[in-house]
Write a protein that holds these residues in place. Sequence first.
Motif, mmCIF file in Angstrom:
data_model
loop_
_atom_site.group_PDB
_atom_site.id
_atom_site.type_symbol
_atom_site.label_atom_id
_atom_site.label_comp_id
_atom_site.label_asym_id
_atom_site.label_seq_id
_atom_site.Cartn_x
_atom_site.Cartn_y
_atom_site.Cartn_z
ATOM 1 N N TYR A 23 -8.455 8.133 -12.063
ATOM 2 C CA TYR A 23 -8.408 6.819 -11.328
ATOM 3 C C TYR A 23 -7.347 5.991 -12.032
ATOM 4 C CZ TYR A 23 -12.469 8.008 -8.970
ATOM 5 O OH TYR A 23 -13.506 8.602 -8.032
ATOM 6 N N LYS A 72 0.820 -0.987 0.197
ATOM 7 C CA LYS A 72 -0.071 0.085 0.009
ATOM 8 C C LYS A 72 0.808 1.299 0.066
ATOM 9 C CE LYS A 72 -3.523 -0.193 3.053
ATOM 10 N NZ LYS A 72 -4.277 -0.117 4.220
ATOM 11 N N TYR A 126 -3.615 -3.040 -8.250
ATOM 12 C CA TYR A 126 -3.965 -1.858 -7.369
ATOM 13 C C TYR A 126 -4.960 -0.864 -8.166
ATOM 14 C CZ TYR A 126 0.456 -3.670 -5.754
ATOM 15 O OH TYR A 126 1.606 -4.714 -5.325
ATOM 16 N N TRP A 127 -5.744 -0.269 -7.172
ATOM 17 C CA TRP A 127 -6.311 0.941 -7.660
ATOM 18 C C TRP A 127 -6.113 2.002 -6.769
ATOM 19 C CZ3 TRP A 127 -9.143 1.713 -12.218
ATOM 20 C CH2 TRP A 127 -9.621 0.481 -12.814
ATOM 21 N N TYR A 128 -5.874 3.328 -7.446
ATOM 22 C CA TYR A 128 -5.408 4.339 -6.558
ATOM 23 C C TYR A 128 -6.473 5.724 -7.207
ATOM 24 C CZ TYR A 128 -1.367 2.295 -4.852
ATOM 25 O OH TYR A 128 -0.361 1.380 -4.206
ATOM 26 N N ARG A 129 -6.640 6.863 -6.420
ATOM 27 C CA ARG A 129 -7.097 7.600 -6.980
ATOM 28 C C ARG A 129 -6.579 8.980 -6.876
ATOM 29 N NH1 ARG A 129 -13.284 9.475 -4.465
ATOM 30 N NH2 ARG A 129 -11.865 9.825 -2.725
ATOM 31 N N GLN A 130 -6.339 9.901 -8.012
ATOM 32 C CA GLN A 130 -5.458 11.128 -7.921
ATOM 33 C C GLN A 130 -6.616 12.320 -7.970
ATOM 34 O OE1 GLN A 130 -2.475 11.572 -11.094
ATOM 35 N NE2 GLN A 130 -1.484 12.771 -9.935
ATOM 36 N N GLY A 170 -9.299 1.360 1.422
ATOM 37 C CA GLY A 170 -9.000 2.680 1.132
ATOM 38 C C GLY A 170 -10.426 2.946 0.423
ATOM 39 N N TYR A 192 -6.709 -3.282 -3.216
ATOM 40 C CA TYR A 192 -5.520 -4.084 -3.710
ATOM 41 C C TYR A 192 -5.922 -5.547 -3.851
ATOM 42 C CZ TYR A 192 -1.372 -7.234 -2.377
ATOM 43 O OH TYR A 192 -0.449 -8.228 -2.391
ATOM 44 N N LEU A 213 -2.966 11.432 -4.190
ATOM 45 C CA LEU A 213 -2.902 10.273 -4.596
ATOM 46 C C LEU A 213 -3.393 9.157 -3.353
ATOM 47 C CD1 LEU A 213 0.176 9.921 -7.018
ATOM 48 C CD2 LEU A 213 -2.203 8.673 -7.239
ATOM 49 N N GLU A 214 -4.513 8.673 -3.528
ATOM 50 C CA GLU A 214 -5.146 7.833 -2.449
ATOM 51 C C GLU A 214 -5.091 6.423 -2.937
ATOM 52 O OE1 GLU A 214 -8.720 9.529 -0.512
ATOM 53 O OE2 GLU A 214 -8.808 10.222 -2.615
ATOM 54 N N PHE A 215 -4.774 5.644 -2.006
ATOM 55 C CA PHE A 215 -4.881 4.117 -2.304
ATOM 56 C C PHE A 215 -6.601 3.581 -2.082
ATOM 57 C CE2 PHE A 215 -4.235 -0.442 -1.794
ATOM 58 C CZ PHE A 215 -4.837 -0.988 -0.860
#
Lengths: 114, 113
Positions: free
Chosen positions: B90, A101, B33-37, B59, B48, B43-45
Amino acid sequence: AQSVTQLDSQVPVFEEAPVELRCNYSSSVSVYLFWYVQYPNQGLQLLLKYLSGSTLVESINGFEAEFNKSQTSFHLRKPSVHISDTAEYFCAVSEGDSSYKLIFGSGTRLLVRP
Amino acid sequence: GAGVSQSPSNKVTEKGKDVELRCDPISGHTALYWYRQSLGQGLEFLIYFQGNSAPDKSGLPSDRFSAERTGGSVSTLTIQRTQQEDSAVYLCASSLGHWDTQYFGPGTRLTVL
């Protein structure tokens, strides 16, 4: 909880000048540290990482970063920048059992001027 | 070789609609993984996936968000009843294993009107 601080939102610098992009983190356990770069209109790319061993790590394009545990820092440096280094740079940390993470800083935009 | 691909590259939707975002990881990568900006949050997790293990959904910002990974490959992130604060880029990433370098896709820019 972990957090990453990049104090400088934008760093303007002239071509061939040295640059340092600052990154500080907060964590109570062993950490892994990363710098990612995002060039204009491109995706995030790994620039360099510290997992263990030597505290000084280098990238193939002349950047280096040094893990300083006592100061909880992982500043990114380059002795002489090029126009092509203009990009957004993100510091990230992961730790312990959640090493997958990534926790990112807010990013620093490096603007290299001729 | 082919990198991580995401579709669509851009998505404009109206508030209250559902959207699906797709990620095709690098072949052979077991972790996704996916994150968001976003402007306000950086940038956030989000989530997973690792092989057949239960995903880490810690997250995800609300129960309107969900994700699945079919056959250990392609992943879909679904946002139900979209809100304006969901507007963001995303990002999907994949890695060989969870210790390995995460390779990011180009992202999907979501705009909720």
